[in-house]
Every structure is written in structure tokens, then in C-alpha cells.
Scaffold this active site. Structure first.
Site, PDB file in Angstrom:
ATOM      1  N   GLU B  90      43.516  38.970  43.141  1.00  0.00           N
ATOM      2  CA  GLU B  90      43.243  38.849  41.709  1.00  0.00           C
ATOM      3  C   GLU B  90      44.382  39.324  40.823  1.00  0.00           C
ATOM      4  O   GLU B  90      44.717  38.652  39.843  1.00  0.00           O
ATOM      5  CB  GLU B  90      41.984  39.644  41.327  1.00  0.00           C
ATOM      6  CG  GLU B  90      40.672  38.934  41.567  1.00  0.00           C
ATOM      7  CD  GLU B  90      40.258  38.961  43.022  1.00  0.00           C
ATOM      8  OE1 GLU B  90      40.985  39.544  43.847  1.00  0.00           O
ATOM      9  OE2 GLU B  90      39.203  38.388  43.323  1.00  0.00           O
ATOM     10  N   HIS B 159      28.912  44.973  42.784  1.00  0.00           N
ATOM     11  CA  HIS B 159      28.914  43.568  42.378  1.00  0.00           C
ATOM     12  C   HIS B 159      28.008  43.293  41.189  1.00  0.00           C
ATOM     13  O   HIS B 159      27.654  42.151  40.947  1.00  0.00           O
ATOM     14  CB  HIS B 159      28.495  42.682  43.563  1.00  0.00           C
ATOM     15  CG  HIS B 159      29.535  42.591  44.633  1.00  0.00           C
ATOM     16  ND1 HIS B 159      29.749  43.586  45.539  1.00  0.00           N
ATOM     17  CD2 HIS B 159      30.451  41.625  44.915  1.00  0.00           C
ATOM     18  CE1 HIS B 159      30.739  43.237  46.351  1.00  0.00           C
ATOM     19  NE2 HIS B 159      31.177  42.055  45.992  1.00  0.00           N
TER      20      HIS B 159
END
Lengths: 388, 360
Positions: B90, B159
Site C-alpha cells: 500500500e 479490519h
């Protein structure tokens, strides 16, 4: 002359008597030496040995461990499809030789950390199938009391279970730093996948581990796919054992538990002798998709999966080795299978009947060694209690 | 297209499949049922077609059709140059996207979830958000960062975080949080056409939800302005301000409360930054009561900002009671279902808060 067990049983039938077959262990080969695949090496004069010694007891133990992990994962698959397990579930079947081989080569006092495909390691590091399944089903008997879930299971010397790709690698280097700092001769096994292998934080970890000679075994479990992306499509270099550049590396057959064990022993010796970190690439394969929401066949063929299953299955390979060297009997393996099946069934029974954690647990474990504190609920009139 | 079929079956006899081609002339305007997922897909498809500088990059966006199937079919249509699968890195690919935006392209950078954007947040804030200012207007960064944000179902602590407050804190960023399919489509098109960095916070649990989309919204030029909230439901007694999935909760709560004679005005923020304070003030000056509803944690959150802004402006004098914030519980997200359910606002929490605020 020693009779083989089947002859003894035949005699018993003919005589019409119920005889408890006393298996004479002198019938079996107690120890054998096996050729294992040579490891490719990077920046090393020599690699792990080309032969591995295996005793009968060790073989049965490795078989038991791998078969337990296999059956546990398949049970998790079943429970997920029944919607008793929810959220994320990344299964490990196919890769059992890695977890079993590594654990066979390190001490219980060594440390291990991995990513989210963690159920196998949670088991090999000492958590029972019961506590693992109960964590997956979100019950209070789960190893994290149901609060962590599939990716967040912990045990002494086992640091999870980490959900963010690559984040566990600097953590592992840090654990190794603590080992060195405390002078306890322990090592940290730090696992990651081929998908994580491109993460920048890995290279930062390699650099510091090498600079400071941290006793860290970096292990890339290369199962060839990072979610739906094959390694060729993600990595400019797929020689993951070389990616540490100045960090020595070995490439290992990850489907052979003996190969994994010997390589890990070699790596642990390297670290313990103060030479610094080392990288191991385990070439392995996962039968399931990335997670339960990935069928696993849009980016690879069923034929490929089937081929690995029939030619390289780690459990079958060990079993065949032992049978063809007369180290154990088919009946013994069957008995072990039956016992494991029962263990997993009982664990699943517990995991589906144990109650969910009580609501009083909701806010606990925010801080450690802290006086109790108040936690805001969903609105200002709800104040909840949190204890350490 | 299983999800469209599902929405067709779910929505009954008047539903028209989103796949139906509009090639023949219809005499009456036709609304269609479109899922949020398909609306996002349409928005990207239309903008990719309209401007060849637009491209999409992220994990599994191309050959896998998107981790949540939002980019389904786009790689097949536009190919490797416009739809790029990245490695799981990322920080790297977000930085690459920002660089591409600086050099004249208009990237859509997908984070598989915004939790993973934390790995790249330096690029979002320091490289994207601040650059136009630091360069005194010489270097713009026309980029969209999009992906699912907030809690899902059973995905546990790492998450499930909501980043609305984190990104909403930063000058130089626009932060958008759609609710309906029309929101998703119109706002994503605006975000892509905007010359500034836009953080586009979707919601995984909303992807499969079908909404009626007006004929106007089916046009390829349909956009919704960033920075303008929408009153989803009119009411006189109390204002509910919310964003994303919790708009549904508020509308459901309002329906229940209406039976007891309490009429809620529900405002869908649509944009977190810039915050449409005026719409909230106008409503509060009418209803005299305000409840904010969000999934994120309470401290330094969206609701906290709204409270501060109301207090600083003309609407303060119209309040008959302090503002109430309904938020997620101030803990990491637990995994077990019973705990997770009690960690996020439920419809009953909204109803309870409304009544407490109204003192009924």
C-alpha cells in the site's frame, strides 16, 4: 522368526479365539535415514544436510500433528459453510509440513509469529483444537475468549495471528531483538507469505536485523498466490530466499516435513551462533482459496490443485515413507486418524455449544495493569466498565 | 451478474434488472433498482470512458474483478493499461498513484479496506493532501482514494475501523461518505472529476443493497456535488445527522418513532469534509434537537465536530437540549457476534437517544 502383525491376527481368527493382538514393536524399523531435497542457498557456503534421520516415534508424532491440523481446518471449512464461523477464515490445509517441521526443529522456549493463515501454528505452539475452534466460533472458551477471531489467536511464545499483511515481520525482528537483549539464546521464527514478500517493512526489518545481528529466522511460506495474484504477477523476483540481498537464504521443499525440519535446525543454529538473521523460503501450496470467500479456482486450475494433492501432499508423503520403510503399519495410521477425528469432533461439539462471551466482557482488556475505567457506550447514557 | 439477479428477486414485481439496456424509447421516466456495488461500477466505467487519463489501481482490481467485485468487468473492457493489479504494498502503490496524479493522470487508488490505508497514510496526507498548499498552487493532485470503510461483519479489530474522523481532520483533503446507490454513483463521479485529493469512504455492508435510482441519475453526466448534505426525510421534532450505513438505521428508527408521533428529520451528510454545517443548522433551527449517529469511535469524531460547530454558530440558541452523539463503543472491535452487535449503534440506540434528547 518374527511374525508380522497380520499373520498374528490371522492365527487368532483361525483359532477362533479373541486375541488382543500384541503388536511387537520389534517388528518395525525404529529409525531410518531419508534423502531430502537439496536446498538452494544464497550467500552461504553450505546448506542443510541432504539426509534426515527419522525415528518411528517422531514420524508418528509429525503425522499426528499434520493430520490434526488438516482435520481441524476441514472442520473449520464445514463450520464456516454452516455459518457458525463468520468473518475471515484463511485455511492452512496443504501447508501442514511447514508448521510441523518448524516446530520439530525449534524449542518450546523459542518464539514464533505469523500472519493470518495461523490456525496451524496456533496448534503447534500449544493451543488445543478445542480452544482454536471455539475462538473461530466466537465463544467464551476460545483462546482469546471469542474477542479475537481467526486472525488474532495468541499463546505464550506465539504472537499471533496478524491481520495486516507484512506487519508481523518487524514485530518478529523486535522479538528477536528482545531475545538478543536478554541474552537467552532464543530465536524468533517470523513468517510471511509470497504476497507480503514485496512489503517495504520487510526490507526495513532485514536491514536492521542484519545490522544488529538479530537472531531472527525470516520464513517466506511461498504458496504461489497472494490472494488471487500469482507470484509472477506480483514480484519482479520470485527468488524469495534471495530477496534479503545481504541476508543469507535457503530455499526449501515445504511439502516435506523432514526437509523443513532440517532447514529450520540449520537456520536456528545459524542464528544462535550469533551470525545474524537468515531467510528460509518454503515452497508450499494451499488447497483452499485465499479465504473462505475465495473459491480459489478463478486464478488457478482445478487440475493444478489436484496434481499437488496427488503428488506432493505432505501427510501422504510422510505416511508412504514410513510404510515403505516398515516404520509403522496401516492400522496404526488408521487408529491415529480415528483418534484425531474424535478429537476434532469433540472440539467442534464444544465450539458449537459453548456460550458466547458475556456482555460484561465487552470493554475489558483495553489497558494492562490499569485501575478499572469507564468506557462510553453507544450513547452518553451508557457507561460501561473496563478492567484489565 | 448474481447480485443484480438477487436484487431483482428481492425487490418484487416492479423491479427492473439493472442489466436491462435502455436502447428503446420509453414514454415514462423509469426508475431502476441498482445496488451500491453496481452504481460504483457504473461511475468508474463512465469516467474511464469519458477521460483517458483516469485509471484504477489496487489489489485484485483487475483479473480478480475486485476483492468485493466493485470493479467487475472493467479490466476485461479497458485492459492492463487502465486497470492495474498491484502487489500487496500500500505505501508503495499509493505513493505511485500520487506521483501519477502529479504528472497529469487522474488515478483511482483502491484500498482493499481503509484499514490498509494506514500503511499508506503518509502518502495520502503528506504527499497528496498538502502539496497544493505547499506549492502555492503550482502542483495539484487530482486523485481519488476509495474503498470500504468501517465495520463489516465478524472481521474483528484490525479490519473494522472507521477512518472518517482521521481523514476528516486534514485540510487539503475532501472526504466523502455515500449511503445510497445514487450517492455512490454521483459522488464518485464528482470525486473523479474533482482536481483535488478525495478520500471516498464506501461501506462493505452496503455494497449489495439495492436502491431505486431516478432516471436522471442514470445519465452519464449525473453528478452530486461534494460538500452538500441531503435531507432524506423531513420532520419537525428532532434532527438526526448521520452518514453511510447509519442513514438506514436512522430512517428505520424514524419510521418506528413516527408511530409514536415523533417526526425525525434525517440528514444524510454525504460529505464529511467539507462539512455542510448550514444544512444541519437550518434543520436544528427548525427542530431544536439534534442527535448525531456514526459508526466510528466517539472521541474526536464526526459527531464531536458537529457538536462543536453547532455550538459555535447561530443554531446553538435554538437548541432545547444538548446534542446527543450516538457512536461506536470506545473499544477495539471484538469478534464474537454478541459482542460485535453491542459495539456499534443499533436502531434501538437511535430510538433511545432520540427519546432521551426529547425528554419523552
Amino acid at each position: 522368526m518374527l511374525r508380522c502383525p497380520c499373520q498374528v491376527r490371522h492365527c487368532a481368527r483361525v483359532l477362533g479365539a479373541r486375541v488382543v493382538v500384541s503388536r511387537s514393536f520389534a517388528d518395525f524399523t525404529p529409525q531410518a535415514s531419508f534423502d531430502i531435497k537439496k536446498c538452494d542457498v544464497h550467500r552461504l557456503e553450505e546448506g542443510p544436510p541432504l539426509k534426515a534421520e527419522l525415528t518411528r516415534e517422531q514420524g508418528l508424532q509429525y503425522y499426528r500433528i499434520m493430520q490434526t491440523v488438516r482435520r481441524m481446518e476441514l472442520k473449520a471449512d464445514q463450520l464456516y459453510k454452516q455459518k457458525i464461523i463468520r468473518g475471515f477464515c484463511h485455511l492452512y490445509d496443504g501447508q501442514e509440513a511447514c508448521a510441523a517441521g518448524i516446530e520439530a526443529a525449534i524449542n518450546p522456549s523459542d518464539h514464533l509469529i505469523t500472519a493470518y493463515r495461523a490456525h496451524g501454528y496456533t496448534y503447534t505452539r500449544g493451543v488445543s483444537v478445542k480452544e482454536i475452534l471455539a475462538e473461530l466460533t466466537g465463544r467464551k472458551g476460545g483462546v482469546a475468549k471469542g474477542k479475537g477471531g481467526s486472525m488474532h489467536m495468541y499463546a505464550p511464545r506465539f504472537y499471533g495471528g496478524n491481520g495486516i499483511v507484512g506487519a508481523q515481520v518487524p514485530l518478529g525482528a523486535g522479538i528477536a531483538l528482545a531475545c538478543q537483549y536478554q541474552g537467552n539464546d532464543q530465536v524468533c521464527v517470523t513468517l510471511y507469505g509470497d504476497g507480503a514478500a514485496n512489503q517495504g517493512q520487510l526490507f526495513e526489518s532485514f536491514n536492521m536485523a542484519a545490522l544488529w545481528k538479530l537472531p531472527c529466522i525470516f520464513i517466506c511460506e511461498n504458496n504461489q498466490y497472494g490472494m488471487g495474484t500469482s507470484m509472477e504477477r506480483a514480484s519482479a523476483s520470485t527468488d524469495y530466499y534471495k530477496r534479503g540481498d545481504f541476508v543469507p537464504g535457503i530455499r526449501v521443499d515445504g511439502m516435506d516435513v523432514l526437509c523443513v525440519r532440517e532447514a529450520t535446525k540449520f537456520a536456528a543454529d545459524h542464528c544462535r551462533s550469533g551470525k545474524g538473521p537468515i531467510i528460509m523460503e518454503l515452497q508450499t501450496y494451499r488447497y483452499h482459496g485465499h479465504s473462505m470467500s475465495d473459491p480459489g479456482v478463478s486464478y488457478r486450475t482445478r487440475e493444478e490443485i489436484q496434481e499437488v494433492r496427488s503428488k506432493s501432499d505432505p501427510i501422504s508423503m510422510l505416511k508412504e515413507r514410513m510404510l515403505s520403510n516398515n516404520m509403522a503399519s496401516i492400522e496404526e495410521f488408521k487408529e491415529i486418524d480415528v483418534a484425531i477425528r474424535k478429537e476434532v469432533e469433540d472440539a467442534a461439539q464444544f465450539a458449537t455449544s459453548d456460550p458466547e462471551p458475556p456482555l460484561e466482557e465487552l470493554c475489558n482488556h483495553i489497558f494492562h495493569n490499569n485501575p478499572p475505567l469507564e468506557v462510553r457506550g453507544t450513547n452518553p447514557w451508557v457507561t460501561l466498565k473496563s478492567v484489565s | 451478474m448474481a447480485s443484480s439477479l438477487r436484487c431483482f428477486l428481492r425487490t418484487g414485481k416492479n423491479a427492473v434488472s439493472a442489466l436491462q439496456r435502455r436502447e428503446f424509447h420509453r414514454t415514462l421516466p423509469v426508475a431502476v433498482q441498482v445496488t451500491v456495488r453496481d452504481a460504483l461500477n457504473q461511475a468508474m466505467d463512465e469516467e474511464l470512458e469519458r477521460d483517458e487519463r483516469v485509471f484504477l489501481l489496487g489489489e485484485e482490481v483487475a483479473q480478480y474483478d475486485g476483492a468485493y467485485k466493485v470493479s467487475r468487468g472493467l479490466w476485461k473492457k479497458y485492459g492492463d493499461k487502465r486497470i492495474i493489479d498491484t502487489p500487496i504494498t500500500e505505501m508503495g502503490f499509493a505513493g505511485i498513484a500520487v506521483g501519477a496524479a502529479m504528472a497529469g493522470l487522474r488515478p483511482i487508488c483502491e484500498f482493499m479496506t481503509f484499514n490498509f490505508s494506514m500503511q499508506a497514510i503518509d502518502q495520502v496526507i503528506n504527499s497528496a493532501a498538502k502539496t497544493y498548499y505547499m506549492s502555492a498552487g503550482q502542483q495539484s493532485v487530482p486523485i481519488v482514494f476509495r474503498g470500504p470503510n468501517g465495520a463489516s461483519a465478524g472481521v474483528a479489530a484490525q479490519h473494522s475501523q472507521c477512518f472518517a474522523a482521521w481523514y476528516g481532520h486534514c485540510p487539503g483533503l475532501k472526504v466523502v461518505s455515500p449511503w445510497s446507490a445514487e450517492d455512490a454513483k454521483g459522488l464518485l463521479k464528482s470525486a473523479i472529476r474533482d482536481d483535488n485529493p478525495v478520500v471516498f469512504l464506501e461501506n462493505e455492508l452496503m455494497y449489495g443493497v439495492p436502491f431505486e435510482m431516478s432516471e436522471e441519475s442514470q445519465s452519464k453526466d449525473f453528478t452530486i456535488p461534494i460538500g452538500k448534505a441531503k435531507v432524506e426525510r423531513q420532520g419537525n421534532h428532532i434532527t438526526l445527522v448521520t452518514h453511510s450505513r447509519y442513514v438506514s438505521h436512522c430512517l428505520d428508527a424514524a419510521a418506528v418513532l413516527a408511530k409514536e408521533g415523533i417526526e425525525c428529520e434525517v440528514i444524510n451528510l454525504r460529505t464529511i469534509r467539507p462539512l455542510d454545517v448550514e444544512s444541519i443548522e437550518t434543520s436544528v433551527m427548525k427542530t431544536n434537537h439534534l442527535v448525531t449517529v456514526e459508526g466510528g469511535w466517539p472521541q474526536y469524531g464526526v459527531g464531536a465536530e458537529i457538536c462543536a460547530r453547532i455550538m459555535e454558530g447561530p443554531a446553538f440558541n435554538y437548541l432545547d437540549a444538548p446534542v446527543t452523539r450516538v457512536t461506536g463503543v470506545d473499544i477495539p472491535m471484538p469478534y464474537a457476534k454478541i459482542l460485535e452487535d453491542n459495539s456499534v449503534p443499533q436502531i434501538k440506540d437511535v430510538i433511545f437517544s432520540v427519546k432521551k434528547t426529547l425528554n419523552v
